[in-house]
Design an enzyme around this catalytic site. Sequence first.
Site, PDB file in Angstrom:
ATOM      1  N   ARG A  21      24.391 -26.919  -6.857  1.00  0.00           N
ATOM      2  CA  ARG A  21      24.546 -27.432  -8.343  1.00  0.00           C
ATOM      3  C   ARG A  21      25.719 -27.204  -8.689  1.00  0.00           C
ATOM      4  NH1 ARG A  21      25.546 -25.869 -13.077  1.00  0.00           N
ATOM      5  NH2 ARG A  21      24.169 -24.015 -12.801  1.00  0.00           N
ATOM      6  N   HIS A 214      21.440 -14.593 -13.085  1.00  0.00           N
ATOM      7  CA  HIS A 214      22.264 -15.806 -13.350  1.00  0.00           C
ATOM      8  C   HIS A 214      23.787 -14.983 -13.397  1.00  0.00           C
ATOM      9  CE1 HIS A 214      23.708 -19.953 -12.275  1.00  0.00           C
ATOM     10  NE2 HIS A 214      24.665 -19.043 -13.516  1.00  0.00           N
ATOM     11  N   HIS A 216      27.602 -14.315 -12.632  1.00  0.00           N
ATOM     12  CA  HIS A 216      28.727 -14.685 -11.827  1.00  0.00           C
ATOM     13  C   HIS A 216      29.308 -13.738 -11.348  1.00  0.00           C
ATOM     14  CE1 HIS A 216      28.717 -19.212 -12.121  1.00  0.00           C
ATOM     15  NE2 HIS A 216      28.151 -18.725 -13.148  1.00  0.00           N
ATOM     16  N   CYS A 247      32.351 -22.176 -13.656  1.00  0.00           N
ATOM     17  CA  CYS A 247      31.716 -23.148 -14.418  1.00  0.00           C
ATOM     18  C   CYS A 247      32.676 -23.807 -15.070  1.00  0.00           C
ATOM     19  CB  CYS A 247      31.177 -22.439 -15.638  1.00  0.00           C
ATOM     20  SG  CYS A 247      30.120 -23.768 -16.843  1.00  0.00           S
ATOM     21  N   ASN A 256      28.878 -17.868  -8.464  1.00  0.00           N
ATOM     22  CA  ASN A 256      27.913 -17.514  -8.326  1.00  0.00           C
ATOM     23  C   ASN A 256      27.871 -15.755  -7.615  1.00  0.00           C
ATOM     24  OD1 ASN A 256      26.379 -19.869  -9.130  1.00  0.00           O
ATOM     25  ND2 ASN A 256      25.786 -18.594 -10.706  1.00  0.00           N
TER      26      ASN A 256
HETATM   27  P1  HMG Z   1      27.809 -36.452 -25.530  1.00  0.00           P
HETATM   28  O1  HMG Z   1      29.453 -37.507 -25.113  1.00  0.00           O
HETATM   29  O2  HMG Z   1      27.829 -35.619 -26.698  1.00  0.00           O
HETATM   30  O3  HMG Z   1      26.635 -37.766 -25.050  1.00  0.00           O
HETATM   31  O4  HMG Z   1      27.408 -35.836 -24.634  1.00  0.00           O
HETATM   32  P2  HMG Z   1      26.237 -38.701 -26.196  1.00  0.00           P
HETATM   33  O5  HMG Z   1      24.660 -38.543 -26.309  1.00  0.00           O
HETATM   34  O6  HMG Z   1      26.527 -39.195 -27.525  1.00  0.00           O
HETATM   35  O7  HMG Z   1      26.138 -40.775 -25.868  1.00  0.00           O
HETATM   36  C1  HMG Z   1      27.472 -40.419 -24.656  1.00  0.00           C
HETATM   37  C2  HMG Z   1      27.701 -41.306 -23.962  1.00  0.00           C
HETATM   38  O8  HMG Z   1      27.077 -40.301 -22.422  1.00  0.00           O
HETATM   39  C3  HMG Z   1      26.329 -42.430 -24.299  1.00  0.00           C
HETATM   40  O9  HMG Z   1      27.912 -43.419 -22.929  1.00  0.00           O
HETATM   41  C4  HMG Z   1      25.031 -41.783 -22.928  1.00  0.00           C
HETATM   42  O10 HMG Z   1      24.932 -42.899 -22.515  1.00  0.00           O
HETATM   43  C5  HMG Z   1      25.855 -40.885 -21.977  1.00  0.00           C
HETATM   44  P3  HMG Z   1      28.585 -44.850 -23.459  1.00  0.00           P
HETATM   45  O11 HMG Z   1      27.796 -45.486 -24.181  1.00  0.00           O
HETATM   46  O12 HMG Z   1      29.734 -43.713 -24.013  1.00  0.00           O
HETATM   47  O13 HMG Z   1      28.556 -45.416 -21.827  1.00  0.00           O
HETATM   48  N1  HMG Z   1      24.940 -39.834 -21.669  1.00  0.00           N
HETATM   49  C6  HMG Z   1      23.965 -39.912 -20.459  1.00  0.00           C
HETATM   50  N2  HMG Z   1      24.793 -40.140 -19.061  1.00  0.00           N
HETATM   51  C7  HMG Z   1      24.138 -39.867 -18.776  1.00  0.00           C
HETATM   52  N3  HMG Z   1      22.991 -38.350 -18.337  1.00  0.00           N
HETATM   53  C8  HMG Z   1      23.223 -38.449 -19.433  1.00  0.00           C
HETATM   54  C9  HMG Z   1      23.472 -38.797 -20.908  1.00  0.00           C
HETATM   55  N4  HMG Z   1      23.517 -38.141 -21.777  1.00  0.00           N
HETATM   56  C10 HMG Z   1      23.833 -39.520 -22.194  1.00  0.00           C
HETATM   57  N5  HMG Z   1      22.189 -36.942 -19.063  1.00  0.00           N
HETATM   58  C11 HMG Z   1      25.903 -34.064 -22.604  1.00  0.00           C
HETATM   59  C12 HMG Z   1      26.838 -35.110 -24.119  1.00  0.00           C
HETATM   60  C13 HMG Z   1      25.133 -33.076 -22.938  1.00  0.00           C
HETATM   61  C14 HMG Z   1      25.108 -35.417 -22.172  1.00  0.00           C
HETATM   62  C15 HMG Z   1      27.669 -33.754 -22.442  1.00  0.00           C
HETATM   63  O14 HMG Z   1      27.989 -33.167 -22.890  1.00  0.00           O
HETATM   64  C16 HMG Z   1      27.158 -33.115 -21.051  1.00  0.00           C
HETATM   65  O15 HMG Z   1      26.773 -34.245 -20.148  1.00  0.00           O
HETATM   66  N6  HMG Z   1      27.133 -32.024 -20.578  1.00  0.00           N
HETATM   67  C17 HMG Z   1      26.707 -31.786 -19.209  1.00  0.00           C
HETATM   68  C18 HMG Z   1      27.872 -30.440 -18.585  1.00  0.00           C
HETATM   69  C19 HMG Z   1      28.017 -29.410 -17.518  1.00  0.00           C
HETATM   70  O16 HMG Z   1      26.836 -30.457 -16.771  1.00  0.00           O
HETATM   71  N7  HMG Z   1      28.408 -28.345 -17.574  1.00  0.00           N
HETATM   72  C20 HMG Z   1      27.601 -27.495 -16.547  1.00  0.00           C
HETATM   73  C21 HMG Z   1      26.668 -26.910 -16.381  1.00  0.00           C
HETATM   74  S1  HMG Z   1      26.147 -25.155 -17.190  1.00  0.00           S
HETATM   75  C22 HMG Z   1      26.743 -24.547 -16.297  1.00  0.00           C
HETATM   76  O17 HMG Z   1      27.533 -24.572 -15.303  1.00  0.00           O
HETATM   77  C23 HMG Z   1      26.133 -23.037 -17.024  1.00  0.00           C
HETATM   78  C24 HMG Z   1      24.806 -22.404 -16.069  1.00  0.00           C
HETATM   79  O18 HMG Z   1      24.874 -22.485 -14.226  1.00  0.00           O
HETATM   80  C25 HMG Z   1      24.646 -20.773 -16.277  1.00  0.00           C
HETATM   81  C26 HMG Z   1      25.568 -20.350 -16.357  1.00  0.00           C
HETATM   82  O19 HMG Z   1      26.171 -20.014 -16.083  1.00  0.00           O
HETATM   83  O20 HMG Z   1      25.725 -19.564 -17.603  1.00  0.00           O
HETATM   84  C27 HMG Z   1      23.492 -23.454 -15.965  1.00  0.00           C
HETATM   85 MG    MG Z   2      26.389 -20.625 -14.156  1.00  0.00          MG
END
Ligand code: HMG
Ligand code: MG
Length: 305
Positions: A21, A214, A216, A247, A256
């Site tokens: 992931r 966690h 990096h 990220c 990481n």
């Molecule tokens: P948004 O655009 O604000 O969502 O995104 P919304 O609720 O306004 O919906 C807009 C559209 O998104 C709609 O579709 C929804 O159906 C769709 P449309 O009408 O435009 O066709 N939608 C989705 N589709 C599929 N799956 C879903 C979903 N939710 C809404 N779950 C949202 C808000 C949170 C969804 C977006 O910002 C997002 O997906 N962000 C993810 C970012 C991400 O994955 N970042 C990397 C992971 S975190 C990380 O790496 C850090 C970590 O490793 C720890 C560290 O290192 O610190 C964990």
């Molecule tokens: Mg991370």
Amino acid sequence: MTFKAARPITKQVKVVEVGPRDGLQNESGPMLGAAIKSTLINQLAAAGLTHIEAAAFVHPRWVPQMANSAEVMQLITRHNHVSYSALTPNMQGLERALEAGVDEVAVFGAASESFSQQNTNCSIAEALTRFEPVAKAALDAGIKVRGYVSVVVDCPYEGVVSPSAVAQVAEQLIQMGCYEVSLGDTIGSATPARMLDMLNAVSQNIPVSQLAGHCHNTYGQALANVLCMLEAGVTTFDSSVAGLGGCPYAKGASGNLATEDLVYMLHGLGIHTGIQLDRLARVGQSISDLLGRPNGSHVGQAMTF
Ligand code: HMG
Ligand code: MG
């Protein structure tokens, strides 16, 4: 003279493999096929990893590499002793994750407002409000919930993050039912003293047994940070095979800490992980070859050249 760690180091550590992931989410270029991803996950399980973050049910426009998460979950050869988890930012993500049959989900918040906006398009408070029904529904479905706090030391947009901001988010994640909170040094800039300051603040109200590291490795500090957290009593660490990843919302953040490097150090300290390092090193080399990049693990390079 005999030197001793400040606290006796544990005999067992839980390693959470986040490469499929956190690692693969960062790949530019076309999406990797579900068969490649599920093979990697199967190989990691065969090497002894028992906690594997396999997928993310996020919006595919935000993180295109995770778009085939349901297919990946379907193709994995599941083992009862392995927990396959996924990120779920909201109810839509949770519904998709439950349908795909994950064992565990993770909600992910941040300790700075700018990172929260960049990563999840909402404020810290809004993200926590979104997570509450996610946690409740997951727990009702018998699924464990993990929490992440990102940017626990530095934020790529705001700079230094206060330990009390991290503690507040972590506490709310525990209050909504997360069994563990993983503390993310997202841009890998932390050094041991700053990591410990943050851990001190967070552990005022959360037992260290419910905290995970966690780290990096952007600045090469991850192992040092793990060691100081181990000495402080933390026994769960996230890592990524071959040091894959970064990220997408933290420019310049490297992968990481490599799982091979973590396991080598833990085994060297006499700590049990259940992981076969030689097998793991081969998995790291083969995914690095497949992605056409140098192996990001020092131990992997040393063992497989
Ligand atoms: P948004 O655009 O604000 O969502 O995104 P919304 O609720 O306004 O919906 C807009 C559209 O998104 C709609 O579709 C929804 O159906 C769709 P449309 O009408 O435009 O066709 N939608 C989705 N589709 C599929 N799956 C879903 C979903 N939710 C809404 N779950 C949202 C808000 C949170 C969804 C977006 O910002 C997002 O997906 N962000 C993810 C970012 C991400 O994955 N970042 C990397 C992971 S975190 C990380 O790496 C850090 C970590 O490793 C720890 C560290 O290192 O610190 C964990
Ligand atoms: Mg991370």
